[in-house]
Write a protein that holds these residues in place. Structure first.
Motif, PDB file in Angstrom:
ATOM      1  N   ALA A  78       0.827  -1.208   0.000  1.00  0.00           N
ATOM      2  CA  ALA A  78       0.000   0.000   0.000  1.00  0.00           C
ATOM      3  C   ALA A  78       0.866   1.264   0.000  1.00  0.00           C
ATOM      4  CB  ALA A  78      -0.931  -0.020   1.210  1.00  0.00           C
ATOM      5  N   LEU A  79       1.715   1.404   1.000  1.00  0.00           N
ATOM      6  CA  LEU A  79       2.559   2.598   1.094  1.00  0.00           C
ATOM      7  C   LEU A  79       3.560   2.657  -0.054  1.00  0.00           C
ATOM      8  CD1 LEU A  79       3.641   5.085   2.570  1.00  0.00           C
ATOM      9  CD2 LEU A  79       5.068   3.537   3.946  1.00  0.00           C
ATOM     10  N   ALA A  80       4.201   1.527  -0.344  1.00  0.00           N
ATOM     11  CA  ALA A  80       5.269   1.522  -1.341  1.00  0.00           C
ATOM     12  C   ALA A  80       4.761   1.912  -2.727  1.00  0.00           C
ATOM     13  CB  ALA A  80       5.923   0.143  -1.387  1.00  0.00           C
ATOM     14  N   PHE A  81       3.607   1.395  -3.130  1.00  0.00           N
ATOM     15  CA  PHE A  81       3.138   1.693  -4.481  1.00  0.00           C
ATOM     16  C   PHE A  81       2.575   3.110  -4.601  1.00  0.00           C
ATOM     17  CE2 PHE A  81       3.569  -2.830  -5.278  1.00  0.00           C
ATOM     18  CZ  PHE A  81       4.035  -2.821  -6.589  1.00  0.00           C
ATOM     19  N   VAL A  82       2.030   3.660  -3.539  1.00  0.00           N
ATOM     20  CA  VAL A  82       1.641   5.062  -3.576  1.00  0.00           C
ATOM     21  C   VAL A  82       2.883   5.927  -3.793  1.00  0.00           C
ATOM     22  CG1 VAL A  82       0.752   6.984  -2.196  1.00  0.00           C
ATOM     23  CG2 VAL A  82      -0.464   4.808  -2.222  1.00  0.00           C
ATOM     24  N   CYS A  83       3.974   5.605  -3.103  1.00  0.00           N
ATOM     25  CA  CYS A  83       5.226   6.352  -3.273  1.00  0.00           C
ATOM     26  C   CYS A  83       5.797   6.164  -4.678  1.00  0.00           C
ATOM     27  CB  CYS A  83       6.245   5.901  -2.227  1.00  0.00           C
ATOM     28  SG  CYS A  83       5.827   6.329  -0.525  1.00  0.00           S
ATOM     29  N   TRP A  84       5.730   4.938  -5.191  1.00  0.00           N
ATOM     30  CA  TRP A  84       6.274   4.638  -6.526  1.00  0.00           C
ATOM     31  C   TRP A  84       5.510   5.397  -7.613  1.00  0.00           C
ATOM     32  CZ3 TRP A  84      10.631   2.740  -8.156  1.00  0.00           C
ATOM     33  CH2 TRP A  84      10.754   2.176  -9.428  1.00  0.00           C
ATOM     34  N   PHE A  85       4.188   5.379  -7.548  1.00  0.00           N
ATOM     35  CA  PHE A  85       3.387   6.084  -8.544  1.00  0.00           C
ATOM     36  C   PHE A  85       3.540   7.604  -8.406  1.00  0.00           C
ATOM     37  CE2 PHE A  85       0.352   2.226  -8.678  1.00  0.00           C
ATOM     38  CZ  PHE A  85       1.138   1.628  -9.646  1.00  0.00           C
ATOM     39  N   THR A  86       3.814   8.079  -7.191  1.00  0.00           N
ATOM     40  CA  THR A  86       4.113   9.503  -7.009  1.00  0.00           C
ATOM     41  C   THR A  86       5.362   9.876  -7.792  1.00  0.00           C
ATOM     42  OG1 THR A  86       3.093   9.571  -4.804  1.00  0.00           O
ATOM     43  CG2 THR A  86       4.695  11.290  -5.329  1.00  0.00           C
ATOM     44  N   GLY A  87       6.389   9.030  -7.708  1.00  0.00           N
ATOM     45  CA  GLY A  87       7.606   9.285  -8.460  1.00  0.00           C
ATOM     46  C   GLY A  87       7.371   9.267  -9.958  1.00  0.00           C
ATOM     47  N   LEU A  88       6.541   8.330 -10.427  1.00  0.00           N
ATOM     48  CA  LEU A  88       6.267   8.242 -11.858  1.00  0.00           C
ATOM     49  C   LEU A  88       5.499   9.455 -12.369  1.00  0.00           C
ATOM     50  CD1 LEU A  88       5.383   4.450 -12.126  1.00  0.00           C
ATOM     51  CD2 LEU A  88       7.276   5.596 -13.290  1.00  0.00           C
ATOM     52  N   ARG A  89       4.732  10.093 -11.495  1.00  0.00           N
ATOM     53  CA  ARG A  89       4.000  11.296 -11.909  1.00  0.00           C
ATOM     54  C   ARG A  89       4.900  12.520 -11.961  1.00  0.00           C
ATOM     55  NH1 ARG A  89      -2.199  11.904  -9.680  1.00  0.00           N
ATOM     56  NH2 ARG A  89      -3.043  10.040 -10.679  1.00  0.00           N
ATOM     57  N   ARG A  90       5.947  12.562 -11.143  1.00  0.00           N
ATOM     58  CA  ARG A  90       6.730  13.788 -10.983  1.00  0.00           C
ATOM     59  C   ARG A  90       8.128  13.711 -11.584  1.00  0.00           C
ATOM     60  NH1 ARG A  90       5.337  15.254  -4.628  1.00  0.00           N
ATOM     61  NH2 ARG A  90       3.060  15.308  -4.860  1.00  0.00           N
ATOM     62  N   LEU A  91       8.609  12.505 -11.878  1.00  0.00           N
ATOM     63  CA  LEU A  91       9.963  12.340 -12.397  1.00  0.00           C
ATOM     64  C   LEU A  91       9.928  11.564 -13.708  1.00  0.00           C
ATOM     65  CD1 LEU A  91      11.738  11.212  -9.070  1.00  0.00           C
ATOM     66  CD2 LEU A  91      11.898  13.477 -10.143  1.00  0.00           C
ATOM     67  N   PRO A  92      10.949  11.711 -14.565  1.00  0.00           N
ATOM     68  CA  PRO A  92      11.032  10.877 -15.759  1.00  0.00           C
ATOM     69  C   PRO A  92      11.117   9.405 -15.384  1.00  0.00           C
ATOM     70  CG  PRO A  92      12.546  12.731 -15.907  1.00  0.00           C
ATOM     71  CD  PRO A  92      12.031  12.716 -14.505  1.00  0.00           C
ATOM     72  N   ALA A  93      10.563   8.548 -16.236  1.00  0.00           N
ATOM     73  CA  ALA A  93      10.528   7.117 -15.929  1.00  0.00           C
ATOM     74  C   ALA A  93      11.931   6.537 -15.748  1.00  0.00           C
ATOM     75  CB  ALA A  93       9.791   6.367 -17.039  1.00  0.00           C
ATOM     76  N   GLY A  94      12.888   6.992 -16.569  1.00  0.00           N
ATOM     77  CA  GLY A  94      14.251   6.486 -16.437  1.00  0.00           C
ATOM     78  C   GLY A  94      14.864   6.822 -15.097  1.00  0.00           C
ATOM     79  N   THR A  95      14.581   8.011 -14.574  1.00  0.00           N
ATOM     80  CA  THR A  95      15.081   8.404 -13.261  1.00  0.00           C
ATOM     81  C   THR A  95      14.455   7.550 -12.163  1.00  0.00           C
ATOM     82  OG1 THR A  95      15.419  10.676 -14.013  1.00  0.00           O
ATOM     83  CG2 THR A  95      15.276  10.326 -11.640  1.00  0.00           C
ATOM     84  N   VAL A  96      13.160   7.305 -12.282  1.00  0.00           N
ATOM     85  CA  VAL A  96      12.487   6.441 -11.306  1.00  0.00           C
ATOM     86  C   VAL A  96      13.107   5.040 -11.328  1.00  0.00           C
ATOM     87  CG1 VAL A  96      10.293   5.370 -10.681  1.00  0.00           C
ATOM     88  CG2 VAL A  96      10.347   7.743 -11.427  1.00  0.00           C
ATOM     89  N   GLY A  97      13.428   4.562 -12.536  1.00  0.00           N
ATOM     90  CA  GLY A  97      14.062   3.259 -12.634  1.00  0.00           C
ATOM     91  C   GLY A  97      15.397   3.207 -11.916  1.00  0.00           C
ATOM     92  N   LEU A  98      16.178   4.289 -12.008  1.00  0.00           N
ATOM     93  CA  LEU A  98      17.461   4.326 -11.305  1.00  0.00           C
ATOM     94  C   LEU A  98      17.263   4.335  -9.788  1.00  0.00           C
ATOM     95  CD1 LEU A  98      19.484   6.767 -13.570  1.00  0.00           C
ATOM     96  CD2 LEU A  98      20.047   4.383 -13.059  1.00  0.00           C
ATOM     97  N   ILE A  99      16.251   5.043  -9.319  1.00  0.00           N
ATOM     98  CA  ILE A  99      15.954   5.010  -7.881  1.00  0.00           C
ATOM     99  C   ILE A  99      15.604   3.587  -7.461  1.00  0.00           C
ATOM    100  CG2 ILE A  99      14.401   5.873  -6.079  1.00  0.00           C
ATOM    101  CD1 ILE A  99      14.065   8.418  -7.787  1.00  0.00           C
ATOM    102  N   GLY A 100      14.993   2.831  -8.381  1.00  0.00           N
ATOM    103  CA  GLY A 100      14.660   1.442  -8.091  1.00  0.00           C
ATOM    104  C   GLY A 100      15.870   0.565  -7.823  1.00  0.00           C
TER     105      GLY A 100
END
Length: 299
Positions: free
Chosen positions: A218-240
């Motif tokens: 619950a918490l993790a995916f809300v945070c993940w989708f927040t990143g996808l809305r505000r950051l480029p997908a490639g950057t989110v992937g690097l945070i992963g």
């Protein structure tokens, strides 16, 4: 700059929680019920978020939510559960570290997010770190586990890109709740047919399921989708890439797995990659972030 790093910190909650999931699954949950393991993770998390959002799907979300639920949660959770049981925690988490390439590769044609040179440098540093981690990881490598990890990577990456492509004014909490609930219901039905009754677990197992559902889902995916809305997908992937770092650290601390100097260097390179892609020149926009275009209309 401060806003960017705040978003990075929020997004980082997700891969850190997922990295911990590998160890919890491997040591506290039954190995012979992957479908129920996935269902008991997704459905409670979805119902919890739905109770908080108090909003039902409208329009195209009646079919988008089930589709995204299958990609992001249904198939993904089963595959991750299988991988966690078949592989050492460090290897299972490290395969998922290829997410930057998968996300950036899909984001270019689907979201018009073209990777920058700085992102490419950061990705190279991060992949080198992952190679150091995987190359010196201890334990046997099961082909089934590797296959499950790769399929999990592909399904989750496609689901993340489609979630971003279809973003609209729908509240993030509600959108996540619909996906989790749809995926969870499908998993319960399949688990009942294939595996029968839910597995019996002790008090530690109940606590493990609860922690995974609330924190790592619950918490993790809300945070993940927040990143996808505000950051480029490639950057989110690097945070992963924090996913394997967490899996390795907990595998050493809890699972008794070994950590070599090369693995420690790999972990440092992963952290450096995240820093490189989020550096900002004074007075300019982030170099690693391609220009964000308006949401693409639904097909």
């Amino acid at each position: 700059m401060e806003t960017t790093w705040r978003t990075v910190a929020i997004t980082a909650v997700a891969p850190i929680a997922w990295g911990a999931t590998y160890v919890v699954t491997r040591h506290l949950l039954p190995a012979d019920a992957p479908l129920w393991g996935a269902a008991l993770r997704a459905l409670p998390a979805g119902l919890l978020l739905w109770a908080l959002a108090r909003r039902r799907p409208v329009g195209s979300w009646w079919w988008r939510a089930p589709l995204l639920g299958l990609l992001n949660f249904g198939a993904f959770f089963v595959l991750v559960y299988v991988a966690a049981q078949a592989l050492p925690s460090s290897i299972a988490a490290s395969v998922m570290a290829l997410a930057p390439l998968a996300l950036a590769g899909l984001a270019w044609p689907l979201l018009a997010q073209r990777p920058s040179l700085r992102w490419a440098l950061a990705c190279a540093v991060g992949i080198l770190g992952v190679l150091l981690v995987v190359g010196w990881s201890a334990g046997a490598v099961a082909p089934l586990g590797i296959a499950a990890s790769v399929l999990a990577l592909l399904t989750s990456s496609l689901g993340a890109i489609l979630t971003t492509r279809w973003r609209d004014e729908t509240p993030l909490l509600a959108m996540t709740a619909w996906q989790l609930t749809a995926g969870g219901i499908a998993l319960v039905l399949v688990a009942t047919v294939v595996e029968g009754s839910p597995p019996r677990v002790d008090a530690a197992g109940v606590a493990a399921y609860a922690a995974i559902a609330v924190v790592a889902t619950a918490l993790a995916f809300v945070c993940w989708f927040t990143g996808l809305r505000r950051l480029p997908a490639g950057t989110v992937g690097l945070i992963g890439l924090l996913n394997p770092v967490t899996g390795i650290a907990l595998g050493v601390l809890v699972g008794g797995e070994s950590l070599t100097l090369a693995q420690a260097l790999g972990m440092a390179l992963v952290l450096a990659a995240i820093a490189i892609t989020n550096l900002r020149r004074r007075g300019s926009a982030p170099v690693s972030a391609p220009a964000r275009k308006p949401p693409v209309p639904a097909a």
